[in-house]
Scaffold this active site. Structure first.
Site, PDB file in Angstrom:
ATOM      1  N   GLU A   1       0.847  -1.193   0.000  1.00 41.13           N
ATOM      2  CA  GLU A   1       0.000   0.000   0.000  1.00 41.13           C
ATOM      3  C   GLU A   1       0.886   1.247   0.000  1.00 41.13           C
ATOM      4  O   GLU A   1       0.450   2.322   0.374  1.00 41.13           O
ATOM      5  CB  GLU A   1      -0.965  -0.014   1.174  1.00 41.13           C
ATOM      6  CG  GLU A   1      -0.342  -0.220   2.526  1.00 41.13           C
ATOM      7  CD  GLU A   1      -1.379  -0.303   3.633  1.00 41.13           C
ATOM      8  OE1 GLU A   1      -2.118   0.679   3.789  1.00 41.13           O
ATOM      9  OE2 GLU A   1      -1.435  -1.326   4.320  1.00 41.13           O
TER      10      GLU A   1
ATOM     11  N   CYS B   1      -3.453  -3.708   4.411  1.00 39.71           N
ATOM     12  CA  CYS B   1      -2.469  -4.685   4.906  1.00 39.71           C
ATOM     13  C   CYS B   1      -2.781  -6.111   4.493  1.00 39.71           C
ATOM     14  O   CYS B   1      -1.922  -6.979   4.631  1.00 39.71           O
ATOM     15  CB  CYS B   1      -2.398  -4.629   6.425  1.00 39.71           C
ATOM     16  SG  CYS B   1      -1.853  -3.042   7.033  1.00 39.71           S
TER      17      CYS B   1
ATOM     18  N   HIS C   1      -2.141 -10.086  12.233  1.00 40.18           N
ATOM     19  CA  HIS C   1      -1.637  -8.822  11.701  1.00 40.18           C
ATOM     20  C   HIS C   1      -1.303  -7.939  12.904  1.00 40.18           C
ATOM     21  O   HIS C   1      -2.144  -7.743  13.789  1.00 40.18           O
ATOM     22  CB  HIS C   1      -2.703  -8.160  10.816  1.00 40.18           C
ATOM     23  CG  HIS C   1      -2.363  -6.742  10.491  1.00 40.18           C
ATOM     24  ND1 HIS C   1      -1.191  -6.392   9.843  1.00 40.18           N
ATOM     25  CD2 HIS C   1      -3.001  -5.569  10.753  1.00 40.18           C
ATOM     26  CE1 HIS C   1      -1.136  -5.088   9.710  1.00 40.18           C
ATOM     27  NE2 HIS C   1      -2.218  -4.553  10.254  1.00 40.18           N
TER      28      HIS C   1
ATOM     29  N   LYS D   1      -4.668  -8.121  22.101  1.00 40.03           N
ATOM     30  CA  LYS D   1      -6.104  -7.815  22.047  1.00 40.03           C
ATOM     31  C   LYS D   1      -6.823  -8.845  21.183  1.00 40.03           C
ATOM     32  O   LYS D   1      -7.908  -9.317  21.521  1.00 40.03           O
ATOM     33  CB  LYS D   1      -6.329  -6.410  21.467  1.00 40.03           C
ATOM     34  CG  LYS D   1      -5.849  -5.260  22.347  1.00 40.03           C
ATOM     35  CD  LYS D   1      -6.077  -3.928  21.615  1.00 40.03           C
ATOM     36  CE  LYS D   1      -5.386  -2.752  22.271  1.00 40.03           C
ATOM     37  NZ  LYS D   1      -5.911  -2.353  23.569  1.00 40.03           N
TER      38      LYS D   1
HETATM   39  P1  HMG Z   1      -2.881   6.392  21.672  1.00 42.46           P
HETATM   40  O1  HMG Z   1      -3.514   7.730  21.595  1.00 42.46           O
HETATM   41  O2  HMG Z   1      -1.437   6.328  21.987  1.00 42.46           O
HETATM   42  O3  HMG Z   1      -3.706   5.440  22.649  1.00 42.46           O
HETATM   43  O4  HMG Z   1      -3.117   5.655  20.290  1.00 42.46           O
HETATM   44  P2  HMG Z   1      -3.704   5.283  24.216  1.00 42.46           P
HETATM   45  O5  HMG Z   1      -3.461   6.586  24.893  1.00 42.46           O
HETATM   46  O6  HMG Z   1      -4.986   4.570  24.493  1.00 42.46           O
HETATM   47  O7  HMG Z   1      -2.477   4.322  24.577  1.00 42.46           O
HETATM   48  C1  HMG Z   1      -2.260   3.089  23.975  1.00 42.46           C
HETATM   49  C2  HMG Z   1      -2.081   2.015  25.051  1.00 42.46           C
HETATM   50  O8  HMG Z   1      -0.987   2.364  25.889  1.00 42.46           O
HETATM   51  C3  HMG Z   1      -3.284   1.851  25.988  1.00 42.46           C
HETATM   52  O9  HMG Z   1      -3.389   0.463  26.278  1.00 42.46           O
HETATM   53  C4  HMG Z   1      -2.859   2.600  27.227  1.00 42.46           C
HETATM   54  O10 HMG Z   1      -3.504   2.165  28.419  1.00 42.46           O
HETATM   55  C5  HMG Z   1      -1.374   2.271  27.255  1.00 42.46           C
HETATM   56  P3  HMG Z   1      -4.760  -0.347  25.977  1.00 42.46           P
HETATM   57  O11 HMG Z   1      -5.821   0.322  26.743  1.00 42.46           O
HETATM   58  O12 HMG Z   1      -4.999  -0.197  24.488  1.00 42.46           O
HETATM   59  O13 HMG Z   1      -4.463  -1.732  26.374  1.00 42.46           O
HETATM   60  N1  HMG Z   1      -0.578   3.233  28.067  1.00 42.46           N
HETATM   61  C6  HMG Z   1       0.416   2.862  28.892  1.00 42.46           C
HETATM   62  N2  HMG Z   1       0.886   1.653  29.231  1.00 42.46           N
HETATM   63  C7  HMG Z   1       1.938   1.607  30.110  1.00 42.46           C
HETATM   64  N3  HMG Z   1       2.483   2.703  30.654  1.00 42.46           N
HETATM   65  C8  HMG Z   1       2.038   3.939  30.354  1.00 42.46           C
HETATM   66  C9  HMG Z   1       0.951   4.050  29.445  1.00 42.46           C
HETATM   67  N4  HMG Z   1       0.262   5.096  28.906  1.00 42.46           N
HETATM   68  C10 HMG Z   1      -0.668   4.573  28.078  1.00 42.46           C
HETATM   69  N5  HMG Z   1       2.605   5.016  30.917  1.00 42.46           N
HETATM   70  C11 HMG Z   1      -3.200   3.928  18.659  1.00 42.46           C
HETATM   71  C12 HMG Z   1      -2.855   4.281  20.112  1.00 42.46           C
HETATM   72  C13 HMG Z   1      -2.887   2.463  18.427  1.00 42.46           C
HETATM   73  C14 HMG Z   1      -4.676   4.190  18.424  1.00 42.46           C
HETATM   74  C15 HMG Z   1      -2.325   4.842  17.733  1.00 42.46           C
HETATM   75  O14 HMG Z   1      -0.981   4.498  17.877  1.00 42.46           O
HETATM   76  C16 HMG Z   1      -2.695   4.739  16.280  1.00 42.46           C
HETATM   77  O15 HMG Z   1      -3.594   5.430  15.807  1.00 42.46           O
HETATM   78  N6  HMG Z   1      -1.995   3.847  15.495  1.00 42.46           N
HETATM   79  C17 HMG Z   1      -2.264   3.643  14.059  1.00 42.46           C
HETATM   80  C18 HMG Z   1      -3.548   2.880  13.819  1.00 42.46           C
HETATM   81  C19 HMG Z   1      -3.460   1.414  14.176  1.00 42.46           C
HETATM   82  O16 HMG Z   1      -2.379   0.866  14.313  1.00 42.46           O
HETATM   83  N7  HMG Z   1      -4.620   0.724  14.263  1.00 42.46           N
HETATM   84  C20 HMG Z   1      -4.659  -0.682  14.562  1.00 42.46           C
HETATM   85  C21 HMG Z   1      -5.859  -1.404  13.954  1.00 42.46           C
HETATM   86  S1  HMG Z   1      -6.077  -1.012  12.230  1.00 42.46           S
HETATM   87  C22 HMG Z   1      -4.872  -1.989  11.417  1.00 42.46           C
HETATM   88  O17 HMG Z   1      -4.284  -2.840  12.000  1.00 42.46           O
HETATM   89  C23 HMG Z   1      -4.600  -1.676   9.979  1.00 42.46           C
HETATM   90  C24 HMG Z   1      -3.297  -0.937   9.683  1.00 42.46           C
HETATM   91  O18 HMG Z   1      -2.186  -1.793   9.852  1.00 42.46           O
HETATM   92  C25 HMG Z   1      -3.311  -0.332   8.273  1.00 42.46           C
HETATM   93  C26 HMG Z   1      -3.729  -1.190   7.090  1.00 42.46           C
HETATM   94  O19 HMG Z   1      -4.502  -2.133   7.160  1.00 42.46           O
HETATM   95  O20 HMG Z   1      -3.337  -0.794   5.996  1.00 42.46           O
HETATM   96  C27 HMG Z   1      -3.073   0.238  10.646  1.00 42.46           C
END
Ligand code: HMG
Length: 422
Positions: free
Chosen positions: A98, A130, A252, A261
């Site tokens: 992609e 992906c 993935h 998860k």
């Molecule tokens: P974020 O704003 O960093 O989320 O975005 P957050 O604040 O909820 O933190 C993430 C996790 O860290 C949480 O854990 C927090 O609790 C933890 P969870 O509740 O999820 O278990 N956390 C901590 N842990 C330990 N110590 C700390 C601490 N602080 C927080 N101090 C997000 C996270 C993944 C949403 C962001 O990085 C993002 O948007 N990433 C890109 C999108 C993505 O990867 N999506 C996944 C599904 S879609 C997919 O897989 C397709 C893709 O590969 C593309 C394609 O298909 O082409 C993306």
């Protein structure tokens, strides 16, 4: 719908007896020459390192040098997967990506030339976020089932880019995995069965006029898990297999915590969940190790997790069934499985891959940020890049809007003045 008999092993809606066993014969890897440790990013973005290491499950991300791109990665990975092969048996080379470099010409044509593939070998490109590598794998399995003397090379190659200071930044990465598909494969017999879930939605996408992705992060996680649940339910309907039938799971992995998860989602809602106890240390973790070190590699992410499982699981997996889930935003989920073959360890490149991931120099923040903006050609379509990569092929630049790739003859010393490493 009637279920297949319980002795059904490989799983196929087609008459099993009439088909040869088909699956994955070899897995080749390429990572960018450099990496960014999450400790550097956490200092720069004033975010607790634990959030990256534990919250997202990422330690490092691969960073492309200016003379590396998805084609150089693809060529390096393909070269490894094809080592020792009779190239005349290659039916086609399919690039799943992609991060395409052209709207018209398939990137696999450049790889075709760099590797000296025969003109009888077709080359094309496939897209659905992906999971296009899994679609390409399924097409390849069907091609090989009908032409058992032929092989197909699927190359998944991508660079994940979200931009500075975005929530997606710590989940960036890059890499390529080449998957050689054959009859009587040395690694994994997959058969042709799969369960799918497809629905149009907007969780992640990249418009043609942007070079970073647009993403609704939290929503993307929810729809990924929904697609997994639906795809697994359909896989069960097709094959009769339930959770107890799987020794290991590979997912993935946009960031490796997503695998946790997904694993727990299956153990909560998958058919037969009540019969199995969670054992992530054995069933999941070995398949996350490489992905923790590369970041998201989009199409290459699931095959990388499979490679990580096969190369790092201390147990002899011969005869075990692995469950595999592919997700592509926008969206499509595919669940399928494979049985590990006797002697699989001899067909892997485990030592080479571990060394490759370990020896990449770490960049400082300034170099990572400088390299993020890819150089553009001048008004005549010309561009020259410095020799920086440590790989076997490089993007030398552009001449009159044509991309120029060349072998590097593996330079012993790179142009170190252009790279600030820590
Ligand atoms: P974020 O704003 O960093 O989320 O975005 P957050 O604040 O909820 O933190 C993430 C996790 O860290 C949480 O854990 C927090 O609790 C933890 P969870 O509740 O999820 O278990 N956390 C901590 N842990 C330990 N110590 C700390 C601490 N602080 C927080 N101090 C997000 C996270 C993944 C949403 C962001 O990085 C993002 O948007 N990433 C890109 C999108 C993505 O990867 N999506 C996944 C599904 S879609 C997919 O897989 C397709 C893709 O590969 C593309 C394609 O298909 O082409 C993306």
């Amino acid at each position: 719908m009637s279920l297949p008999p319980s002795s059904f092993t490989v799983g196929s809606p087609l008459p099993v007896g009439s088909l040869p066993p088909v699956g994955i014969d070899r897995l080749g890897l390429a990572t960018p020459s450099y990496r960014l440790p999450m400790s550097v990013l956490s200092d720069a973005r004033q975010t607790p390192l634990r959030k990256y290491l534990v919250g997202l499950g990422q330690e490092q991300m691969g960073v492309l040098a200016p003379d590396e791109d998805i084609i150089t990665l693809a060529a390096n990975a393909a070269r490894e997967a094809l080592s020792g092969e009779n190239l005349d048996n290659l039916h086609s080379i399919v690039l799943a990506t992609e991060s395409g470099i052209d709207q018209s010409k398939a990137g696999s044509l450049f790889v075709h030339r760099l590797l000296g593939l025969p003109s009888t070998c077709m080359a094309y490109e496939l897209k659905q976020a992906c999971c296009s590598s899994t679609v390409a794998l399924q097409n390849a399995l069907q091609t090989v089932a009908l032409n058992p003397s032929k092989k197909v090379l699927v190359v998944a190659s991508d660079v994940a880019r979200y931009g500075f200071q975005t929530p997606g930044e710590p989940t960036q990465g890059a890499g390529a995995v080449a998957i050689l598909v054959s009859a009587h494969p040395r690694l994994l017999v997959t058969g042709l069965a799969s369960g799918q879930h497809t629905e149009e939605l907007s969780d992640f996408w990249r418009p043609n006029y942007m070079d970073t992705a647009v993403v609704d992060g939290k929503y993307s996680i929810r729809v990924y898990l929904r697609a997994l649940e639906e795809a697994f339910a359909r896989y069960h309907q097709t094959t009769g297999l339930a959770l107890r039938d799987f020794a290991r799971f590979c997912f993935h992995l946009p960031f490796t915590k997503m695998g946790d998860k997904a694993y727990h989602q299956l153990l909560r809602h998958g058919v037969g969940a009540e019969e199995v106890e969670a054992a992530p240390e054995t069933q999941l973790v070995p398949g996350q190790l490489y992905n923790r070190l590369t970041g998201n590699t989009y199409t290459a992410s699931l095959p990388l997790s499979l490679m990580s499982m096969l190369e790092n699981d201390p147990t002899d997996l011969t005869g075990s069934r692995l469950g595999l889930f592919s997700y592509g935003s926008g969206s499509m989920g595919i669940f399928f499985s494979g049985i590990v073959q006797d002697g699989y360890r001899d067909a892997l490149f485990a030592e080479t891959h571990r060394k490759q991931l370990k020896t990449r120099p770490a960049l400082d923040l300034a170099t990572y940020e400088r390299w993020f903006d890819r150089a553009k050609p001048n008004e005549n379509g010309d561009l020259t890049t410095e020799l920086i990569t440590t790989g076997s092929f490089r993007f030398a630049g552009m001449e009159g809007h044509r991309r120029v790739y060349e072998p590097t003859s593996k330079p012993a010393v790179t142009n170190s003045s252009a790279v600030a490493v820590i």
